[in-house]
Enzyme design. Structure first.
Site, PDB file in Angstrom:
ATOM      1  CG  LEU A 132     -10.696  -0.487  90.753  1.00  0.00           C
ATOM      2  CD1 LEU A 132     -11.296  -0.215  89.377  1.00  0.00           C
ATOM      3  CD2 LEU A 132     -11.785  -0.824  91.761  1.00  0.00           C
ATOM      4  CG  ASP A 133      -9.209   3.280  90.445  1.00  0.00           C
ATOM      5  OD1 ASP A 133      -9.384   3.553  89.243  1.00  0.00           O
ATOM      6  OD2 ASP A 133     -10.116   3.324  91.293  1.00  0.00           O
ATOM      7  CD  GLU A 134      -3.667  -1.521  93.135  1.00  0.00           C
ATOM      8  OE1 GLU A 134      -2.738  -2.285  92.808  1.00  0.00           O
ATOM      9  OE2 GLU A 134      -4.362  -1.702  94.154  1.00  0.00           O
TER      10      GLU A 134
END
Length: 282
Positions: A225-227
């Site tokens: 997530l969001d990486e």
């Protein structure tokens, strides 16, 4: 008839790669209009983007010959005709600043996109979609229906032949399976307070802490997530006089600009994946 193409490639670095690529194009009547390359000293990889026009060969013949040329160099490559805008599907929830910005830039001729559909888990923007003559798919989602919803979303994406999916403030976490299906062709945008200010009302949390920078990050979607690999980031300065509403407005402007740049570079084939990072030929 002259056709303009963009060739992107990456491979293990070795002597003579630029010469080999330019010579290959020359032999086929290709005239280079723009070229950029990068050698990553840490990984030993070579990256290149070449824009050229060619009159001798069809797109299919050129693709076939690039494939034979690339094989001895172990190249990962792609070839695109610039006359074909990138087929795109947009996903959005209840915040429409990024959606509105992308639609306006697209209709203004600033983005080489062909926006085929908008998918949302809320009804809020069906009129906006209609004003741009873009099909709007309202698909509400709950924890119990998530798998069915993603299956329907993917069906729409595939039916439209979408090469790019943009999460324009789509506030749902995608499943690992969905992320894998969209690998390398889905871009997300979020504020850059993470991981400091998680959850609801991040701008209120930031205001309480007296932040001096409002930022945004556009990246490729991955199961982490969001990486995912970062494409673009930017910041705007803030001070003690800014209210929560001021910070929120600054954040929306920054998000819109960052996402627009990321989408523009992607649809112009300027972004090459380099492991967990990106190489961007601006």
């Amino acid at each position: 008839m002259k056709q303009t193409y963009i060739l992107t490639l990456s491979c293990p670095d070795r002597l003579g790669l630029v010469h080999a690529v330019s010579g290959f194009l020359l032999e086929r009547g290709g005239n280079i209009e723009e070229a950029a390359q990068y050698n990553d000293q840490d990984t030993g990889l070579f990256f290149m983007r070449v824009q050229f026009h060619c009159v001798r060969l069809t797109h299919q013949d050129l693709r076939s010959q690039v494939g034979f040329f690339a094989k001895p160099y172990t190249m990962r490559w792609s070839l695109h005709a610039t006359a074909q805008p990138m087929r795109t599907v947009l996903l959005v929830s209840k915040e429409g600043h990024c959606l509105n910005d992308l639609l306006f830039r697209w209709k203004s001729g600033l983005l080489a996109l062909d926006i085929r559909a908008i998918i949302s888990n809320h009804r809020d923007f069906y009129q906006l979609a209609a004003s741009y003559n873009v099909p709007f798919h309202y698909i509400p989602v709950t924890a119990d229906t998530k798998a069915k919803v993603e299956a329907r979303q993917f069906e729409i994406i595939e039916t439209e032949g979408a090469e790019l999916v943009v999460l324009a403030r789509y506030m749902q976490i995608l499943s690992d399976d969905f992320c894998q299906k969209l690998a390398g062709r889905a871009i997300n945008i979020h504020h850059s307070f993470l991981p400091s200010f998680k959850g609801a009302k991040p701008y209120s949390q930031a205001h309480d802490r007296g932040v001096k920078l409002i930022g945004a990050t556009a990246h490729y979607v991955t199961a982490d997530l969001d990486e995912g690999p970062i494409i673009e980031q930017d910041v705007a300065r803030a001070d003690h006089s800014k209210t929560v509403e001021d910070l929120t407005a600054m954040g929306r402007d920054t998000e819109s600009q960052v996402l627009a740049r990321a989408v523009k570079w992607h649809c112009e084939h300027r972004v090459l994946l380099n492991g967990h990072k990106t190489v961007i030929f601006k």
